[in-house]
Design an enzyme around this catalytic site. Structure first.
Site, mmCIF file in Angstrom:
data_model
loop_
_atom_site.group_PDB
_atom_site.id
_atom_site.type_symbol
_atom_site.label_atom_id
_atom_site.label_comp_id
_atom_site.label_asym_id
_atom_site.label_seq_id
_atom_site.Cartn_x
_atom_site.Cartn_y
_atom_site.Cartn_z
ATOM 1 N N GLU A 297 1.532 6.303 16.964
ATOM 2 C CA GLU A 297 2.905 5.793 17.139
ATOM 3 C C GLU A 297 3.756 6.833 17.826
ATOM 4 O OE1 GLU A 297 4.397 3.799 13.340
ATOM 5 O OE2 GLU A 297 2.806 5.132 12.681
ATOM 6 N N LYS B 192 -2.369 -9.048 11.581
ATOM 7 C CA LYS B 192 -2.119 -9.044 13.025
ATOM 8 C C LYS B 192 -3.127 -9.953 13.710
ATOM 9 C CE LYS B 192 -0.546 -4.205 13.121
ATOM 10 N NZ LYS B 192 0.792 -4.093 13.662
ATOM 11 N N HIS C 202 -0.965 -4.807 6.067
ATOM 12 C CA HIS C 202 -0.415 -5.733 7.075
ATOM 13 C C HIS C 202 -1.215 -5.734 8.376
ATOM 14 C CE1 HIS C 202 1.616 -2.206 8.815
ATOM 15 N NE2 HIS C 202 1.770 -2.927 9.898
ATOM 16 N N HIS D 160 -5.254 1.151 6.720
ATOM 17 C CA HIS D 160 -5.286 0.483 8.025
ATOM 18 C C HIS D 160 -6.493 0.902 8.872
ATOM 19 C CE1 HIS D 160 -1.376 -0.825 6.933
ATOM 20 N NE2 HIS D 160 -0.689 0.185 7.393
ATOM 21 N N LYS E 128 0.834 -1.172 0.000
ATOM 22 C CA LYS E 128 0.000 0.000 0.000
ATOM 23 C C LYS E 128 0.893 1.254 0.000
ATOM 24 C CE LYS E 128 0.128 1.837 3.669
ATOM 25 N NZ LYS E 128 1.341 1.914 4.464
HETATM 26 C C1 BG6 Z 1 2.788 1.186 7.761
HETATM 27 C C2 BG6 Z 1 2.941 2.657 7.553
HETATM 28 O O1 BG6 Z 1 1.894 0.642 6.820
HETATM 29 O O2 BG6 Z 1 2.306 0.951 9.075
HETATM 30 C C3 BG6 Z 1 3.894 3.237 8.585
HETATM 31 O O3 BG6 Z 1 3.456 2.897 6.252
HETATM 32 C C4 BG6 Z 1 3.475 2.862 9.981
HETATM 33 O O4 BG6 Z 1 3.984 4.650 8.457
HETATM 34 C C5 BG6 Z 1 3.191 1.366 10.088
HETATM 35 O O5 BG6 Z 1 4.510 3.227 10.854
HETATM 36 C C6 BG6 Z 1 2.576 1.017 11.433
HETATM 37 O O6 BG6 Z 1 2.461 -0.371 11.521
HETATM 38 P P1 BG6 Z 1 2.622 -1.148 12.871
HETATM 39 O O7 BG6 Z 1 2.420 -2.568 12.528
HETATM 40 O O8 BG6 Z 1 4.001 -0.860 13.383
HETATM 41 O O9 BG6 Z 1 1.579 -0.594 13.798
#
Ligand code: BG6
Length: 507
Positions: free
Chosen positions: A224, A190, A186, A248, A156
C-alpha cells in the site's frame, strides 16, 4: 439460503474507523441496491454518548466522505439514515447488556422483527473475547427458530497468537455454534480474489502445469502507498505480521495453492484452504533468520516516518513491512518457494500474485533483454486494474531471430461494469443469508497461527533480529531484494528504480 424478512444489525465499535470508512458505506450501497431485508434497523453501539439523531448526523457526514460521488443518491441516503439507531454503552461492561437487550426488543417492536440479530464486532481486538460472553449471559446468543437467528461477525486479527486464538475459539464456541460465527477476512470478499478460483477451476489448461514440475516460484504481493493513518494506537501493538500476513496474505497463498474443492460449498472450499495451512512447512530458526525480513518506514522528503505517526511509540520496533519465503510440504508444491510481501508506505498500492513458470531448458534464441533461458509468468492482478496478464516470448519482426517479451493482457473490467459494492458489502450480505463459504473456519485460523506464532516468539526472544528501516515511498528494505537474489530473481515491482540505497539503515 435466503434473506430473512427482518433483521437488526448491531455494530459494536459504531464510532470507530472501520464503521465509518467501510461498514456504513457498504450497508448504504446494499440498501440502495435493495439487497437488505425489508424490515431493518441498524443499531450502533459504542461508548461515545450520541443520541439517535446525533449519530445519524455523524454517519451522514461520514458517508459524504466515503461513498463515491456517483453512488450518492440523496433520497436513498435519507432513507438509509432513517434505519440508524444508537445505544451508548461500554461493551466491556456486563451490566450494560440487559439494557441493550431491552433496546433491541423495542427496536424489534418498531420494525416488526423477532429477535433476528446480526452482531458486527468492529471494536479493538481486546473486546473480541468479552462481547460474546456478555451476550451469552443475557441470552442474546441463542437462536430461537428460523426467524430468530443470531449471527456474529468478528474482525481480524482473530487472536494474537496460537494460544489466544485457541482461547478465543473456545469462548465463541461456548456462546455460539460454528455456523453462527463469521470470522471475516475482507480479502475473500474481493471479486478478483474469488476470480483466482474461477481462473484455476473453470479452465482446464492451467491444472496440468500448476505444480512443482512446471512452477519455479510464486510471488504474492499486497502493498500500500498509505501509512497507518489514524490507526497508530491499534497498529503499533499489532504489526504487519498480524495485521496482513497471518490472514490476508496466507489466504491468497491458500487460494493459489489449494486443491480443487469437491464442490463450491462452505465445507469443501474451507476444507481445502485448511489443508494448505496444515501443509505449510514449519519454519526453522535458520529460515526465520534468513528468510523473513521485517521493516519499518522511515521519514523521506515528503512523508513521515512510522515513529512520527500519531499514537506510535517513538522507539517502536513494530514492523510495517514483512517479506518472507515459505514452503508448502505436499505433493503438488514441495520445493516451490512462495515469496510473500506486504508493506505500508510503498510507492504504489497493488495486490498481485505472480506465478513464475520454469524456464525453457535451453536458450535457443537471442533476446536483447534477457541473457538466461526464458520463463513465462502469469500475473493475477487483484487490485487495481484487476485482470490477468500472461507474459511470453515472441519473435521480433524482421531479419535475424531475436525474441522479445510480450504480454497477453486481460482486464477484468472488459467483462462489464465492475460491482460498485466492495468486499465488505459482499460479505455482510453473505452473512445475512447465512453463507459462511468466504469466512474463515476455526481450524484454519488455528493452523495459520500455528505456522506464524513461532515467528512472533522468535522476534520476541531475539531482540537483536533487525528491523530494517526503509524510506517511506520505496519498495522496502534492500535485504528483501537480497532474499530474492538468492533465488536468482527480483521482486516483480510494477515500477522500478524508486529505491535510493543511500537512505537505508538498520533500526
Ligand atoms: C486491513 C488492514 O485488513 O486491510 C489494513 O488492517 C490494510 O492495515 C487493509 O490497510 C488493506 O485492505 P485493502 O482492501 O485496502 O487492500
Amino acid at each position: 439460503m435466503s434473506k430473512p424478512n427482518s433483521l437488526v444489525i448491531v455494530i459494536f465499535g459504531a464510532s470507530g474507523d472501520l464503521t465509518r470508512r467501510k461498514l456504513m458505506p457498504s450497508l448504504y450501497l446494499l440498501h440502495k441496491n435493495k439487497r437488505l431485508p425489508p424490515h431493518l434497523a441498524i443499531l450502533g453501539v459504542s461508548r461515545t454518548a450520541y443520541k439517535d439523531e446525533e449519530y445519524r448526523e455523524h454517519i451522514r457526514e461520514e458517508l459524504s466522505h466515503f461513498v463515491k460521488p456517483e453512488e450518492v443518491d440523496e433520497a436513498q441516503i435519507r432513507s438509509f439514515i432513517d434505519l440508524l439507531y444508537y445505544f451508548p454503552m461500554d461493551p466491556a461492561n456486563a451490566d450494560a447488556y440487559p439494557s441493550l437487550q431491552s433496546r433491541l426488543l423495542s427496536l424489534d417492536a418498531l420494525i416488526g422483527n423477532q429477535e433476528n440479530y446480526l452482531y458486527y464486532l468492529a471494536t479493538p481486538p481486546s473486546l473480541y473475547g468479552v462481547i460474546p460472553q456478555h451476550l451469552k449471559q443475557v441470552g442474546l446468543n441463542l437462536d430461537k427458530g428460523v426467524e430468530k437467528k443470531k449471527r456474529i461477525i468478528v474482525e481480524k486479527p482473530f487472536g494474537y497468537d496460537l494460544e489466544s486464538a485457541i482461547e478465543l475459539n473456545k469462548i465463541y464456541k461456548d456462546a455460539f455454534r460454528e455456523d453462527q460465527i463469521f470470522r471475516i477476512d475482507h480479502f475473500l470478499g474481493k471479486e478478483t480474489v474469488q476470480n483466482i478460483l474461477a481462473l484455476r477451476f473453470a479452465n482446464s489448461i492451467f491444472e496440468p502445469i500448476w505444480n512443482r514440475n512446471y512452477v519455479d516460484y510464486v510471488e504474492v504481493t499486497a502493498v500500500e502507498n498509505m501509512g497507518i493513518e489514524q490507526r497508530g494506537g491499534f497498529f503499533d501493538g499489532v504489526g504487519t505480521l498480524r495485521d496482513m500476513v497471518q490472514n490476508h496474505l496466507i489466504q491468497l497463498v491458500a487460494l493459489t495453492a489449494m486443491e480443487p474443492p469437491m464442490a463450491f460449498n462452505a465445507d469443501s472450499f474451507r476444507d481445502e484452504v485448511a489443508k494448505v495451512y496444515q501443509s505449510l512447512t514449519p519454519l526453522t530458526e535458520e529460515d526465520m533468520n534468513e528468510h523473513i525480513i521485517r521493516g519499518q518506514y522511515t521519514a523521506s522528503e515528503t512523508r513521515k516516518g512510522y515513529r512520527e505517526e500519531k499514537n506510535v511509540d517513538p522507539l517502536s520496533r513494530t514492523e510495517s513491512y514483512v517479506a518472507m519465503k515459505i514452503g508448502i510440504s505436499n505433493w503438488r508444491w514441495s520445493g516451490v518457494p512462495f515469496y510473500i510481501r506486504t508493506g505500508k508506505q510503498m510507492p504504489t498500492k497493488v495486490s498481485e500474485i505472480v506465478v513464475h513458470f520454469k524456464p525453457t531448458p535451453y536458450r535457443l534464441f537471442n533476446s536483447p533483454e534477457q541473457k538466461s533461458p526464458m520463463a513465462n509468468q502469469l500475473i493475477i492482478r487483484l487490485q487495481p486494474n484487476e485482470g490477468i496478464v500472461l507474459k511470453f516470448e515472441m519473435k521480433v519482426p524482421g531479419s535475424g531471430f531475436n525474441v522479445e517479451r510480450v504480454s497477453m493482457d486481460f482486464s477484468y473490467s472488459s467483462l462489464g461494469e465492475l460491482p460498485t459494492e466492495d468486499a465488505y458489502a459482499r460479505l455482510i450480505e453473505d452473512c445475512i443469508q447465512g453463507d459462511p463459504t468466504l469466512f474463515t473456519r476455526s481450524d484454519a485460523v488455528e493452523s495459520s497461527w500455528q505456522f506464524f506464532t513461532p515467528v512472533l516468539t522468535f522476534w520476541k526472544e531475539h531482540p537483536e533480529i533487525p528491523v530494517y528501516g526503509y524510506p517511506a515511498g520505496t519498495w522496502g528494505p534492500r535485504e528483501s531484494e537480497a532474499m530474492m537474489h538468492e533465488h536468482g530473481a527480483d521482486w516483480t515491482n510494477p515500477c522500478k528504480n524508486l529505491t535510493n540505497t543511500d537512505l537505508y539503515c538498520e533500526l
